[in-house]
Scaffold this motif. Sequence first.
Motif, PDB file in Angstrom:
ATOM      1  N   HIS A 126       0.894  -1.182  -0.335  1.00 56.78           N
ATOM      2  CA  HIS A 126       0.408   0.501  -0.010  1.00 56.78           C
ATOM      3  C   HIS A 126       0.778   1.487   0.149  1.00 56.78           C
ATOM      4  N   VAL A 148      -4.660   4.256  10.240  1.00 55.54           N
ATOM      5  CA  VAL A 148      -3.209   3.830  10.001  1.00 55.54           C
ATOM      6  C   VAL A 148      -2.911   2.958   9.374  1.00 55.54           C
ATOM      7  N   GLY A 149      -4.190   2.301   8.595  1.00 57.29           N
ATOM      8  CA  GLY A 149      -3.483   1.359   7.510  1.00 57.29           C
ATOM      9  C   GLY A 149      -2.550   0.827   8.070  1.00 57.29           C
ATOM     10  N   GLY A 179       0.953   1.784   7.863  1.00 56.59           N
ATOM     11  CA  GLY A 179       1.489   2.310   8.972  1.00 56.59           C
ATOM     12  C   GLY A 179       2.314   3.496   8.294  1.00 56.59           C
ATOM     13  N   GLY A 180       2.161   3.396   6.841  1.00 56.97           N
ATOM     14  CA  GLY A 180       3.098   4.368   5.598  1.00 56.97           C
ATOM     15  C   GLY A 180       3.325   5.773   6.724  1.00 56.97           C
ATOM     16  N   HIS A 181       1.797   6.168   6.871  1.00 50.90           N
ATOM     17  CA  HIS A 181       1.968   7.602   7.015  1.00 50.90           C
ATOM     18  C   HIS A 181       2.745   7.285   8.522  1.00 50.90           C
ATOM     19  N   ASP A 191      -7.230   1.773  14.003  1.00 54.42           N
ATOM     20  CA  ASP A 191      -7.902   1.054  12.484  1.00 54.42           C
ATOM     21  C   ASP A 191      -9.513   0.655  12.968  1.00 54.42           C
ATOM     22  N   VAL A 192     -10.396   0.308  12.133  1.00 51.41           N
ATOM     23  CA  VAL A 192     -11.726  -0.879  11.947  1.00 51.41           C
ATOM     24  C   VAL A 192     -11.212  -1.534  11.840  1.00 51.41           C
ATOM     25  N   SER A 242     -10.306   0.067  16.450  1.00 49.05           N
ATOM     26  CA  SER A 242     -11.171   1.541  17.056  1.00 49.05           C
ATOM     27  C   SER A 242     -11.786   3.059  15.891  1.00 49.05           C
ATOM     28  N   ASN A 243     -12.689   3.130  15.563  1.00 54.65           N
ATOM     29  CA  ASN A 243     -13.233   3.531  14.505  1.00 54.65           C
ATOM     30  C   ASN A 243     -13.092   4.965  15.440  1.00 54.65           C
ATOM     31  N   ASP A 294      -6.433   9.529   6.564  1.00 55.88           N
ATOM     32  CA  ASP A 294      -6.553   9.046   4.941  1.00 55.88           C
ATOM     33  C   ASP A 294      -7.652   8.567   5.054  1.00 55.88           C
ATOM     34  N   ILE A 295      -8.894   8.997   4.794  1.00 59.39           N
ATOM     35  CA  ILE A 295      -9.698   7.842   4.722  1.00 59.39           C
ATOM     36  C   ILE A 295      -9.704   7.176   3.181  1.00 59.39           C
ATOM     37  N   GLY A 296     -10.734   6.458   3.845  1.00 63.37           N
ATOM     38  CA  GLY A 296     -10.841   5.228   2.686  1.00 63.37           C
ATOM     39  C   GLY A 296     -10.777   3.814   3.397  1.00 63.37           C
ATOM     40  N   CYS A 344      -7.647   0.435   1.738  1.00 60.75           N
ATOM     41  CA  CYS A 344      -6.174  -0.207   1.298  1.00 60.75           C
ATOM     42  C   CYS A 344      -6.039  -0.594   0.926  1.00 60.75           C
ATOM     43  N   GLN A 385      -7.456  -4.234   0.988  1.00 55.53           N
ATOM     44  CA  GLN A 385      -8.730  -4.383   1.283  1.00 55.53           C
ATOM     45  C   GLN A 385      -8.949  -4.840  -0.027  1.00 55.53           C
TER      46      GLN A 385
HETATM   47  C1  SAM Z   1      -6.025   4.549   3.054  1.00 58.03           C
HETATM   48  S1  SAM Z   1      -6.018   3.703   4.252  1.00 58.03           S
HETATM   49  C2  SAM Z   1      -5.096   4.218   5.162  1.00 58.03           C
HETATM   50  C3  SAM Z   1      -3.354   3.671   4.568  1.00 58.03           C
HETATM   51  C4  SAM Z   1      -2.250   4.522   5.881  1.00 58.03           C
HETATM   52  N1  SAM Z   1      -2.330   5.585   5.654  1.00 58.03           N
HETATM   53  C5  SAM Z   1      -1.093   4.576   5.494  1.00 58.03           C
HETATM   54  O1  SAM Z   1       0.042   4.812   5.189  1.00 58.03           O
HETATM   55  O2  SAM Z   1      -0.264   2.929   5.219  1.00 58.03           O
HETATM   56  C6  SAM Z   1      -7.247   3.699   5.617  1.00 58.03           C
HETATM   57  C7  SAM Z   1      -7.826   2.616   6.734  1.00 58.03           C
HETATM   58  O3  SAM Z   1      -8.659   3.113   6.800  1.00 58.03           O
HETATM   59  C8  SAM Z   1      -9.433   2.436   7.851  1.00 58.03           C
HETATM   60  N2  SAM Z   1     -10.732   2.756   8.417  1.00 58.03           N
HETATM   61  C9  SAM Z   1     -10.996   3.549   7.325  1.00 58.03           C
HETATM   62  N3  SAM Z   1     -12.197   4.161   8.052  1.00 58.03           N
HETATM   63  C10 SAM Z   1     -11.860   4.272   9.194  1.00 58.03           C
HETATM   64  C11 SAM Z   1     -12.588   4.370  10.623  1.00 58.03           C
HETATM   65  N4  SAM Z   1     -13.459   5.134  10.272  1.00 58.03           N
HETATM   66  N5  SAM Z   1     -11.731   3.734  11.244  1.00 58.03           N
HETATM   67  C12 SAM Z   1     -11.218   3.587  11.754  1.00 58.03           C
HETATM   68  N6  SAM Z   1     -10.790   3.693  10.423  1.00 58.03           N
HETATM   69  C13 SAM Z   1     -10.580   3.244   9.371  1.00 58.03           C
HETATM   70  C14 SAM Z   1      -9.574   1.236   7.369  1.00 58.03           C
HETATM   71  O4  SAM Z   1      -9.438   0.111   7.285  1.00 58.03           O
HETATM   72  C15 SAM Z   1      -7.693   1.082   6.545  1.00 58.03           C
HETATM   73  O5  SAM Z   1      -6.719   0.778   6.711  1.00 58.03           O
END
Ligand code: SAM
Length: 304
Positions: free
Chosen positions: A12, A37-38, A40-42, A60-61, A85-86, A108-110, A112, A115
Motif C-alpha cells: 500500500h 493507521v492502515g 503504517g506508511g504515513h 483502525d477498524v 477503533s473507529n 487518510d480516509i478510505g 487500503c 482491502q
Molecule cells: C487509505 S488506508 C490508510 C493507509 C495508511 N495511511 C498507510 O499509509 O498505510 C485507510 C485505512 O483506514 C481504515 N479506516 C477506514 N475508515 C475508518 C474509520 N472510520 N475508523 C478507523 N479506521 C478506518 C481502513 O480500514 C484502512 O486501513
Amino acid sequence: MCEFKDNTSCEHIPVLTEQIAERLSVPQDAVVVDATVGHGGHSLLFGEKLGPGGTIIGLDVDEKSLTRAQTALCDLECEVILVRSNFADLPDVLADEGYSKVDLIFADIGFCSAQLNDPKRGFSFQQNMPLDMRLDDRLKVTAEQIVNDYEEKELADLIFKYGDERGSRRIARYIAEFRKTQRIKSTLQLANVICKALNKFPSPGRRIHPATKTFQALRIAVNDELGCLEELLEAAPALLNKNGLIAVISFHSLEDRIVKNNFRENKRLQTYEILTKKPINPTDEEISRNPRARSSKMRIARRI
Ligand SMILES: C[S@@+](CC[C@H](N)C(=O)[O-])C[C@H]1O[C@@H](n2cnc3c(N)ncnc32)[C@H](O)[C@@H]1O
C-alpha cells in the motif's frame, strides 16, 4: 512486495508523502494521532521525526491493517499505541489511553489496496467476491443486505446520494427485477446487473468501470463513512493542543466537502486557521507512480 498469511498483497503506497513531510512538521515529543493507521506508511513518516519522548496513537477498524501497522512501526524510537477503533470514537480512545490533547490528528480516509484485493471483503468488481464491503467485520449490515433488502426507491436514493450516479433509478430497477428470482450475493453478479442497467460494459478504452459509482455508494453506506468523518471532525477542536494540526486526505468530493465546510466553520468560530486555501493534490509524477493517488486531496488546519 510481501505476502501475508491471508494471501493479500501488502503493498500500500502512502499518498502525498512529500507534501506531508513539507507541511506537517511536529516537535520531537509530539503526540500524533493517525486515525487511519492502515499499513503504517504515513505513521512511519511521522514516527521517524519523533524522538523517544514522542507518541503515535494509531487507530483502525480493521484487525488485519493493525497487524501490518505493528510490523511497519516496530522499530520506531517513539511510543506506538495501536487501537482497534473507529475514529468516530477518538475522544474515548484518547481518554482510555490517558491523553486529553494531541499535537496532530491525521486521517487518510478510505481503504487500503490490500482491502480492495482481499477476496473476503467484496470491494472489487474486477474479481468475484461475496458482496460484503465491511471495513470492520464487527458491523452488522453488509452490502448484500442493502442490495437485496432495501426498497427499490431507498436503493436508488442511496446510489444517487453517495455515488452521484445519474443512472441510479435504472440501476435500482434492474436490481429489484433481478432479485425477484435470486439474491445478489457476489460482486460480479452485482457489477453485471449494473452494466446491463446502464447499457455500458467494461472495455479497454473505458477508464472507469460502469459499476464504480454504485460500489462507492454501497461502501459509504455500509461503513457510514461520511457520518464517522463528521464525528471525527466535530470532536477534533477539543482534542488539539494550541497550534496543533489537523490534516485530512480524502478521495472523493463528498468527503472533501465535509472537510472543507468543517474547517470553514471552525475558522468562523476562530478555532482554526486554514493552512490550505485550496486542497493539496498529488503531482503528475506521483500519479504515474501510484495511480491510486489520482483523486487524493489533503486539507490542513491549525488549532488557534
Ligand atoms: C487509505 S488506508 C490508510 C493507509 C495508511 N495511511 C498507510 O499509509 O498505510 C485507510 C485505512 O483506514 C481504515 N479506516 C477506514 N475508515 C475508518 C474509520 N472510520 N475508523 C478507523 N479506521 C478506518 C481502513 O480500514 C484502512 O486501513
